[in-house]
Design a protein around this motif. Structure first.
Motif, PDB file in Angstrom:
ATOM      1  N   ILE A 292       0.858  -1.190   0.000  1.00 31.55           N
ATOM      2  CA  ILE A 292       0.000   0.000   0.000  1.00 31.55           C
ATOM      3  C   ILE A 292       0.891   1.236   0.000  1.00 31.55           C
ATOM      4  N   ALA A 293       0.718   2.093  -1.013  1.00 30.13           N
ATOM      5  CA  ALA A 293       1.467   3.347  -1.083  1.00 30.13           C
ATOM      6  C   ALA A 293       0.678   4.491  -0.462  1.00 30.13           C
ATOM      7  N   ALA A 294      -0.653   4.385  -0.502  1.00 27.93           N
ATOM      8  CA  ALA A 294      -1.495   5.433   0.078  1.00 27.93           C
ATOM      9  C   ALA A 294      -2.866   4.863   0.388  1.00 27.93           C
ATOM     10  N   ILE A 295      -3.443   5.373   1.467  1.00 28.71           N
ATOM     11  CA  ILE A 295      -4.822   5.035   1.819  1.00 28.71           C
ATOM     12  C   ILE A 295      -5.490   6.286   2.377  1.00 28.71           C
ATOM     13  N   GLN A 296      -6.720   6.500   1.953  1.00 29.01           N
ATOM     14  CA  GLN A 296      -7.562   7.590   2.451  1.00 29.01           C
ATOM     15  C   GLN A 296      -8.837   6.953   2.962  1.00 29.01           C
ATOM     16  N   LYS A 297      -9.170   7.158   4.240  1.00 30.10           N
ATOM     17  CA  LYS A 297     -10.375   6.579   4.845  1.00 30.10           C
ATOM     18  C   LYS A 297     -11.373   7.707   5.110  1.00 30.10           C
ATOM     19  N   THR A 298     -12.602   7.483   4.711  1.00 27.91           N
ATOM     20  CA  THR A 298     -13.649   8.488   4.875  1.00 27.91           C
ATOM     21  C   THR A 298     -14.856   7.847   5.534  1.00 27.91           C
ATOM     22  N   LYS A 299     -15.370   8.481   6.559  1.00 26.92           N
ATOM     23  CA  LYS A 299     -16.594   8.020   7.220  1.00 26.92           C
ATOM     24  C   LYS A 299     -17.777   8.424   6.347  1.00 26.92           C
ATOM     25  N   ARG A 300     -18.603   7.454   5.989  1.00 23.61           N
ATOM     26  CA  ARG A 300     -19.777   7.775   5.170  1.00 23.61           C
ATOM     27  C   ARG A 300     -20.776   8.568   5.991  1.00 23.61           C
ATOM     28  N   GLN A 301     -21.341   9.562   5.367  1.00 24.75           N
ATOM     29  CA  GLN A 301     -22.367  10.405   5.972  1.00 24.75           C
ATOM     30  C   GLN A 301     -23.674  10.117   5.238  1.00 24.75           C
ATOM     31  N   ASN A 302     -24.300   8.990   5.572  1.00 27.13           N
ATOM     32  CA  ASN A 302     -25.478   8.518   4.839  1.00 27.13           C
ATOM     33  C   ASN A 302     -26.613   9.528   4.801  1.00 27.13           C
ATOM     34  N   LEU A 303     -26.882  10.187   5.913  1.00 33.27           N
ATOM     35  CA  LEU A 303     -27.976  11.158   5.943  1.00 33.27           C
ATOM     36  C   LEU A 303     -27.676  12.332   5.017  1.00 33.27           C
ATOM     37  N   MET A 304     -26.466  12.858   5.092  1.00 33.94           N
ATOM     38  CA  MET A 304     -26.104  13.993   4.238  1.00 33.94           C
ATOM     39  C   MET A 304     -26.133  13.594   2.766  1.00 33.94           C
ATOM     40  N   GLU A 305     -25.703  12.368   2.475  1.00 30.44           N
ATOM     41  CA  GLU A 305     -25.725  11.876   1.106  1.00 30.44           C
ATOM     42  C   GLU A 305     -27.174  11.781   0.610  1.00 30.44           C
ATOM     43  N   ALA A 306     -28.061  11.243   1.428  1.00 32.67           N
ATOM     44  CA  ALA A 306     -29.468  11.095   1.053  1.00 32.67           C
ATOM     45  C   ALA A 306     -30.123  12.453   0.812  1.00 32.67           C
ATOM     46  N   ILE A 307     -29.818  13.413   1.669  1.00 35.47           N
ATOM     47  CA  ILE A 307     -30.375  14.767   1.498  1.00 35.47           C
ATOM     48  C   ILE A 307     -29.877  15.365   0.188  1.00 35.47           C
ATOM     49  N   SER A 308     -28.594  15.223  -0.072  1.00 36.49           N
ATOM     50  CA  SER A 308     -28.018  15.753  -1.305  1.00 36.49           C
ATOM     51  C   SER A 308     -28.689  15.147  -2.531  1.00 36.49           C
ATOM     52  N   PHE A 309     -28.866  13.829  -2.522  1.00 32.71           N
ATOM     53  CA  PHE A 309     -29.476  13.150  -3.662  1.00 32.71           C
ATOM     54  C   PHE A 309     -30.948  13.547  -3.826  1.00 32.71           C
ATOM     55  N   ARG A 310     -31.628  13.778  -2.695  1.00 34.86           N
ATOM     56  CA  ARG A 310     -33.044  14.154  -2.774  1.00 34.86           C
ATOM     57  C   ARG A 310     -33.212  15.522  -3.417  1.00 34.86           C
ATOM     58  N   PHE A 311     -32.384  16.482  -2.997  1.00 43.13           N
ATOM     59  CA  PHE A 311     -32.531  17.844  -3.496  1.00 43.13           C
ATOM     60  C   PHE A 311     -31.763  18.091  -4.787  1.00 43.13           C
ATOM     61  N   GLN A 312     -30.762  17.275  -5.051  1.00 43.65           N
ATOM     62  CA  GLN A 312     -29.976  17.397  -6.280  1.00 43.65           C
ATOM     63  C   GLN A 312     -29.799  16.008  -6.892  1.00 43.65           C
ATOM     64  N   PRO A 313     -30.871  15.430  -7.439  1.00 43.25           N
ATOM     65  CA  PRO A 313     -30.816  14.057  -7.931  1.00 43.25           C
ATOM     66  C   PRO A 313     -29.698  13.830  -8.963  1.00 43.25           C
ATOM     67  N   ALA A 314     -29.353  14.843  -9.704  1.00 39.79           N
ATOM     68  CA  ALA A 314     -28.302  14.680 -10.715  1.00 39.79           C
ATOM     69  C   ALA A 314     -26.931  14.461 -10.093  1.00 39.79           C
ATOM     70  N   SER A 315     -26.819  14.672  -8.776  1.00 46.66           N
ATOM     71  CA  SER A 315     -25.525  14.449  -8.109  1.00 46.66           C
ATOM     72  C   SER A 315     -25.323  12.983  -7.723  1.00 46.66           C
ATOM     73  N   ARG A 316     -26.340  12.151  -7.898  1.00 48.51           N
ATOM     74  CA  ARG A 316     -26.238  10.726  -7.547  1.00 48.51           C
ATOM     75  C   ARG A 316     -25.325  10.025  -8.546  1.00 48.51           C
ATOM     76  N   PRO A 317     -24.376   9.234  -8.035  1.00 47.40           N
ATOM     77  CA  PRO A 317     -23.524   8.469  -8.958  1.00 47.40           C
ATOM     78  C   PRO A 317     -24.350   7.475  -9.764  1.00 47.40           C
ATOM     79  N   ARG A 318     -23.858   7.121 -10.941  1.00 46.81           N
ATOM     80  CA  ARG A 318     -24.579   6.146 -11.774  1.00 46.81           C
ATOM     81  C   ARG A 318     -24.780   4.836 -11.040  1.00 46.81           C
ATOM     82  N   THR A 319     -23.764   4.438 -10.279  1.00 46.31           N
ATOM     83  CA  THR A 319     -23.876   3.196  -9.508  1.00 46.31           C
ATOM     84  C   THR A 319     -23.566   3.514  -8.057  1.00 46.31           C
ATOM     85  N   SER A 320     -24.532   3.322  -7.209  1.00 48.08           N
ATOM     86  CA  SER A 320     -24.307   3.503  -5.781  1.00 48.08           C
ATOM     87  C   SER A 320     -23.855   2.169  -5.226  1.00 48.08           C
ATOM     88  N   ARG A 321     -22.723   2.191  -4.509  1.00 47.90           N
ATOM     89  CA  ARG A 321     -22.159   0.951  -3.985  1.00 47.90           C
ATOM     90  C   ARG A 321     -22.195   0.949  -2.498  1.00 47.90           C
TER      91      ARG A 321
END
Length: 152
Positions: free
Chosen positions: A123-152
């Motif tokens: 491993i040369a680099a790792i970046q760890k991010t805590k998912r913010q599910n509520l903030m993501e859901a709000i963003s997608f609700r108000f800005q649906p075009a911001s949703r990735p093509r595939t949510s994983r």
């Protein structure tokens, strides 16, 4: 070895590398954990701490394994592995730390892994991010075009 079998072998080697990190974590073995990283690796934790080099990463994790991460394990689900040339790959995974049973995998990790001169992937680099599910859901609700093509 043809191109497809080379990719399959490299994919298996990268998966084995990440599995070794989970095993070292589960044993509380900071040195073994650090050996999975390059000498000049960068580890950015989800709280924003930046560690440099496998030795420092291993030493710092040993302190954590001996204290508030004592007895924990690391759960990981690889979402994507993409190779960029013969010696570099980017891996995206979901994961989290647990004691008894993994819950929801609430972190996203992005790894850059490299094949070193000794032929081993590290491993040369790792970046760890805590998912913010509520903030993501709000963003997608108000800005649906911001949703990735595939949510994983």
């Amino acid at each position: 070895m043809n191109h497809n079998s080379t990719i399959e072998a490299d994919t298996a080697a990268v998966r084995a590398l990440l599995e070794r990190t989970c095993e070292a974590w589960g044993r509380g073995d900071g040195a073994a954990y650090g050996e999975s990283f390059t000498a000049d690796a960068t580890d950015v934790t989800f709280v924003g701490t930046v560690y440099h080099g496998g030795e420092e990463i291993g030493r710092a994790h040993q302190v954590l394994f001996d204290s508030f991460l004592k007895g924990t394990r690391l759960a990981m689900k690889i979402v994507d592995i993409r190779f960029y040339g013969p010696d570099t790959a980017v891996v995206v995974s979901h994961g989290d730390v647990y004691k008894t049973k993994p819950k929801k995998l609430g972190k996203v990790q992005t790894y850059t892994v490299v094949r070193q001169q000794d032929g081993q992937w590290r491993i040369a680099a790792i970046q760890k991010t805590k998912r913010q599910n509520l903030m993501e859901a709000i963003s997608f609700r108000f800005q649906p075009a911001s949703r990735p093509r595939t949510s994983r």
